[in-house]
Design an enzyme around this catalytic site. Structure first.
Site, PDB file in Angstrom:
ATOM      1  N   ASN A   9       0.871  -1.180   0.000  1.00 23.26           N
ATOM      2  CA  ASN A   9       0.000   0.000   0.000  1.00 23.26           C
ATOM      3  C   ASN A   9       0.903   1.224   0.000  1.00 23.26           C
ATOM      4  O   ASN A   9       1.471   1.579   1.025  1.00 23.26           O
ATOM      5  CB  ASN A   9      -0.896  -0.026   1.246  1.00 23.26           C
ATOM      6  CG  ASN A   9      -1.750   1.227   1.366  1.00 23.26           C
ATOM      7  OD1 ASN A   9      -1.784   2.059   0.456  1.00 23.26           O
ATOM      8  ND2 ASN A   9      -2.428   1.383   2.495  1.00 23.26           N
ATOM      9  N   LYS A  11       0.092   4.216  -0.305  1.00 25.25           N
ATOM     10  CA  LYS A  11      -0.581   5.409   0.247  1.00 25.25           C
ATOM     11  C   LYS A  11      -0.349   6.603  -0.700  1.00 25.25           C
ATOM     12  O   LYS A  11      -0.313   6.408  -1.912  1.00 25.25           O
ATOM     13  CB  LYS A  11      -0.112   5.667   1.677  1.00 25.25           C
ATOM     14  CG  LYS A  11      -0.272   4.396   2.540  1.00 25.25           C
ATOM     15  CD  LYS A  11      -0.121   4.626   4.010  1.00 25.25           C
ATOM     16  CE  LYS A  11      -0.277   3.290   4.748  1.00 25.25           C
ATOM     17  NZ  LYS A  11      -0.222   3.419   6.202  1.00 25.25           N
ATOM     18  N   HIS A  94      -9.533   1.104   4.768  1.00 23.86           N
ATOM     19  CA  HIS A  94      -8.278   1.313   5.506  1.00 23.86           C
ATOM     20  C   HIS A  94      -8.539   2.245   6.686  1.00 23.86           C
ATOM     21  O   HIS A  94      -9.375   3.153   6.594  1.00 23.86           O
ATOM     22  CB  HIS A  94      -7.226   1.911   4.573  1.00 23.86           C
ATOM     23  CG  HIS A  94      -5.850   1.904   5.169  1.00 23.86           C
ATOM     24  ND1 HIS A  94      -5.440   2.854   6.073  1.00 23.86           N
ATOM     25  CD2 HIS A  94      -4.830   1.030   5.039  1.00 23.86           C
ATOM     26  CE1 HIS A  94      -4.204   2.572   6.455  1.00 23.86           C
ATOM     27  NE2 HIS A  94      -3.807   1.470   5.846  1.00 23.86           N
TER      28      HIS A  94
END
Ligand code: 13P
Length: 254
Positions: A9, A11, A94
């Site tokens: 991930n 982000k 998330h």
């Protein structure tokens, strides 16, 4: 019998150029590793170019979020079909989306259903905050998030979902849960809840990733646990050698 699955991930990190460099560095190394599924989840603007780079490589691509509606007046949102054009996976619910963007279990449930309806594998995140953990509420919170996230989804469909247990206190803190702590939540909370909800077969089929300060050093110990079926990796997925080492550790699980 559950194939390990490691996803990165990213982000809100990397430029377009940096994202292509990272994938170029990852590709040859990840392709040498067998027995584990892996994917990268970059920011939306890079999905198109990275899907071209990854085509036919066996390495998956995931989005970090999506809307549940098929189309319409939802400025700034991305529809399931748009994600499905480029991605095999989508991270949903998330803790950063729950905390900063007001995502509720009900919204996450709609997104999980929309992902499944569009042939995308959802990576549904659950996890307690530090305050909830200290108040002894981990089981209650994680079980509720798991149940509500999967509500109304028949077992045959739900078993395609990947669950990521990410204790909020372990995310980006360098303080990962111990392998024993994570195993206990995976087995006694998540998988037990899945069993109650979907039955034994589906509960055993569903992969449960751990997320929160996973790195090249602690990955093998985490993956040695029977119910830790891989990882959702944040910071360490931004550096090719670290992410490769984590995927290798998952492949060596046995
Ligand atoms: P870190 O690996 O940086 O702690 O992030 C975990 C995470 O949130 C992955 O989704």
């Amino acid at each position: 019998m559950r194939k390990p699955f490691v996803a990165g991930n990213w982000k809100m990190n990397k430029t377009g150029e940096e994202s292509r460099l990272l994938v170029a560095e990852l590709l040859p190394e990840l392709q040498k590793i067998s027995g584990v599924d892996c994917a990268v989840c970059p920011p939306f603007p890079y999905l198109v170019s990275l899907s071209n780079m990854l085509a036919g490589s066996g390495i998956g691509l995931g989005a970090q979020n999506m809307h549940w509606e098929a189309s319409g007046a939802y400025t700034g949102e991305v529809a399931p079909k748009m994600v499905a054009e480029f991605c095999q996976y989508v991270i949903l619910g998330h803790s950063e989306r729950r905390a900063y963007f007001g995502e509720t279990d009900e919204m996450i449930n709609k997104k999980v259903k929309a992902a499944l309806a569009n042939g995308i594998t959802p990576i549904m995140c659950v996890g307690e905050t530090l305050a909830e953990n200290e108040a002894g509420r981990t089981a209650e919170v994680v079980s509720r998030q798991t149940r509500l996230g999967l509500e109304g989804i028949p077992a045959g469909e739900a078993q395609k979902v990947v669950i990521a247990y990410e204790p909020v206190w372990a995310i980006g803190t360098g303080r990962a849960a111990t392998s024993e702590q994570a195993q206990a939540v995976h087995a006694n909370v998540v998988r037990t809840t899945l069993k109650e909800l979907l039955g034994e077969a589906a509960a055993q089929a569903i992969r449960i990733q751990y997320g929160g300060s996973v790195n090249a050093k602690n990955a093998a110990e985490l993956f040695a646990m029977p119910d830790i079926d891989g990882a959702l990796v944040g910071g360490a997925s931004l550096k090719a050698p670290d992410f490769v080492a984590i995927v290798q550790a998952a492949a060596a699980r046995g």
